[in-house]
Every structure is written in structure tokens, then in C-alpha cells.
Design a protein around this motif. Sequence first.
Motif, PDB file in Angstrom:
ATOM      1  N   PHE A   2       0.818  -1.221   0.000  1.00  0.00           N
ATOM      2  CA  PHE A   2       0.000   0.000   0.000  1.00  0.00           C
ATOM      3  C   PHE A   2       0.855   1.277   0.000  1.00  0.00           C
ATOM      4  O   PHE A   2       0.637   2.193  -0.801  1.00  0.00           O
ATOM      5  CB  PHE A   2      -0.924  -0.017   1.218  1.00  0.00           C
ATOM      6  CG  PHE A   2      -1.831   1.174   1.323  1.00  0.00           C
ATOM      7  CD1 PHE A   2      -2.964   1.278   0.525  1.00  0.00           C
ATOM      8  CD2 PHE A   2      -1.559   2.192   2.220  1.00  0.00           C
ATOM      9  CE1 PHE A   2      -3.803   2.374   0.625  1.00  0.00           C
ATOM     10  CE2 PHE A   2      -2.397   3.289   2.319  1.00  0.00           C
ATOM     11  CZ  PHE A   2      -3.510   3.383   1.534  1.00  0.00           C
ATOM     12  N   ASP A   3       1.825   1.337   0.878  1.00  0.00           N
ATOM     13  CA  ASP A   3       2.637   2.556   0.994  1.00  0.00           C
ATOM     14  C   ASP A   3       3.413   2.842  -0.288  1.00  0.00           C
ATOM     15  O   ASP A   3       3.538   3.987  -0.712  1.00  0.00           O
ATOM     16  CB  ASP A   3       3.601   2.446   2.181  1.00  0.00           C
ATOM     17  CG  ASP A   3       2.856   2.520   3.506  1.00  0.00           C
ATOM     18  OD1 ASP A   3       1.704   3.016   3.502  1.00  0.00           O
ATOM     19  OD2 ASP A   3       3.403   2.068   4.523  1.00  0.00           O
ATOM     20  N   GLU A   4       3.932   1.768  -0.893  1.00  0.00           N
ATOM     21  CA  GLU A   4       4.699   1.954  -2.126  1.00  0.00           C
ATOM     22  C   GLU A   4       3.816   2.494  -3.256  1.00  0.00           C
ATOM     23  O   GLU A   4       4.235   3.351  -4.029  1.00  0.00           O
ATOM     24  CB  GLU A   4       5.359   0.632  -2.542  1.00  0.00           C
ATOM     25  CG  GLU A   4       6.620   0.353  -1.739  1.00  0.00           C
ATOM     26  CD  GLU A   4       6.967  -1.125  -1.673  1.00  0.00           C
ATOM     27  OE1 GLU A   4       7.998  -1.486  -2.244  1.00  0.00           O
ATOM     28  OE2 GLU A   4       6.203  -1.900  -1.068  1.00  0.00           O
ATOM     29  N   LEU A   5       2.574   1.996  -3.311  1.00  0.00           N
ATOM     30  CA  LEU A   5       1.658   2.488  -4.349  1.00  0.00           C
ATOM     31  C   LEU A   5       1.269   3.940  -4.095  1.00  0.00           C
ATOM     32  O   LEU A   5       1.169   4.750  -5.011  1.00  0.00           O
ATOM     33  CB  LEU A   5       0.395   1.615  -4.399  1.00  0.00           C
ATOM     34  CG  LEU A   5       0.567   0.248  -5.050  1.00  0.00           C
ATOM     35  CD1 LEU A   5      -0.737  -0.534  -4.949  1.00  0.00           C
ATOM     36  CD2 LEU A   5       0.996   0.365  -6.499  1.00  0.00           C
ATOM     37  N   ARG A   6       1.079   4.284  -2.838  1.00  0.00           N
ATOM     38  CA  ARG A   6       0.737   5.656  -2.483  1.00  0.00           C
ATOM     39  C   ARG A   6       1.832   6.619  -2.909  1.00  0.00           C
ATOM     40  O   ARG A   6       1.574   7.676  -3.452  1.00  0.00           O
ATOM     41  CB  ARG A   6       0.530   5.772  -0.973  1.00  0.00           C
ATOM     42  CG  ARG A   6      -0.827   5.347  -0.536  1.00  0.00           C
ATOM     43  CD  ARG A   6      -1.874   6.184  -1.183  1.00  0.00           C
ATOM     44  NE  ARG A   6      -2.477   7.183  -0.422  1.00  0.00           N
ATOM     45  CZ  ARG A   6      -3.294   7.150   0.642  1.00  0.00           C
ATOM     46  NH1 ARG A   6      -3.612   6.362   1.224  1.00  0.00           N
ATOM     47  NH2 ARG A   6      -3.848   8.014   1.213  1.00  0.00           N
ATOM     48  N   LYS A   7       3.069   6.201  -2.658  1.00  0.00           N
ATOM     49  CA  LYS A   7       4.223   7.042  -3.024  1.00  0.00           C
ATOM     50  C   LYS A   7       4.232   7.303  -4.526  1.00  0.00           C
ATOM     51  O   LYS A   7       4.488   8.412  -4.978  1.00  0.00           O
ATOM     52  CB  LYS A   7       5.535   6.336  -2.633  1.00  0.00           C
ATOM     53  CG  LYS A   7       6.098   6.789  -1.304  1.00  0.00           C
ATOM     54  CD  LYS A   7       7.427   6.090  -1.030  1.00  0.00           C
ATOM     55  CE  LYS A   7       7.417   5.519   0.373  1.00  0.00           C
ATOM     56  NZ  LYS A   7       8.205   4.305   0.507  1.00  0.00           N
TER      57      LYS A   7
END
Lengths: 155, 68
Positions: free
Chosen positions: A145-150
Motif C-alpha cells: 500500500f505505501d509503495e503504491l501511495r508514493k
Amino acid sequence: MIINSTRFGTIEADDDKIITFDEGLPGFSSLREFLLIEGDYALTRREGVFWWLQSVEDAEVAFALLNVPAFMSGYNPNISNETLNGLGDYECAGDFLTLNIAVIPGDITRMRVNLRAPVVINSLTRKGRQVIIQDGRYEVRHLVFDELRKLRQVV
Amino acid sequence: MLALTRKKGESVIIGDDIEIMVTSIRGEQVKLGIVAPASVSIYRKELYEIIKRENREAAKFRADIDKL
């Protein structure tokens, strides 16, 4: 071809968008044909990151897939030549599309992707296979999730 | 299930083109050598089961992905 999908409704698709998995996918060995759909890129605001595989034979079965190298530059699973050859003729490595199946649970922050078993598709023959790679560094359940948000923020 | 007794260095043949040989035995551990066509997938069963389970989870996504 008309495809019924629980998620997408009725889809009219060109036959050349259908990917054949001669062995099915682990857990779904009887399903051989899938429609490959590029996902809505409002999600990441970037093309080619988010994809779907909708079963032609079972309206209820669809997988979300991610183009992992788009947000994780070090991801480079070693796919053997035997595996690539098993998907029919090709000219270069660029003829293959490698995507990874994602699990999207109710709590989307726990979204994860299977790095251990990429789906490899020969775009010329439209044959695909889910390959389990030997490299134990790559997790079956990698939180993403965090990587996609970035990725979305960078644009 | 068919059960066959084999010694180290002995094999079984499955069909025409798959051979499984006992290459070493040490206590509880048996090492197997497998010769098979490239088109045949060979995996440790535990890992295969994990991938199967993960695929089944993946096929029943529920979340509203627009939240991403």
C-alpha cells in the motif's frame, strides 16, 4: 467474445485480449482462459501499473495484478528459459509481460502482492503461466500500500 | 497411494519421461533427484499450497480500491 463478470458486468472483448493458461493457475487449475484488462489508473495516476485478469469461464473469478517493477525497481525475478520457451515463440525479453497477483483485503492498507509467483505472459502467443520462483528473498505476501501511495504522489 | 520401497541410487519412472531417484538418505531426510521435461512444474508441496491459498484469497477482493 462476450464475457460475464461479477465485478465488471458484461464485457465485449476482442479474442486477441484473451490469455490462455494451459495449466490454469494454482488453486484454479480448471480455468484456462482469462481476459487481460488494464486497470483504471486513477489509482496510481500512472499507466501500466494496475491490471485485471478476468476468468472467461467463471464470472466470479478475477485477479488484480500489479506491474511491480514500476514501483520497486529492484524486483527482477529470474524466470528460466525453459519456462519462457514453454509459452511459445518470441523474439526478445520485451515480448513478455510479467505481473504479480495482489490480494486486496477489506482493510486496503493491508493490500499485498505475491512476489514469489509472478504471472508471465507472452504477448505474441498470448499464453501465460504463473511461475513459482526459487529465490526465497521474494515474499508471497509483500505489503504494498505505501509503495503504491508514493507512486501516486511522485506524479 | 502407491508405496514403493527404494534404496539409495534406485529410481522410479512415472510415464515415459519422468524419473525420480533417491540420491541420498540421512536420518529423517531423503534427497530426491528428478528428471522431467521442462514443461512439467516441480515444487515443494508446502510452497505450492501457500501459493494456492494466496490465489484463492486474491480472487475474492472486497475492498473499495478507489481509496488508493
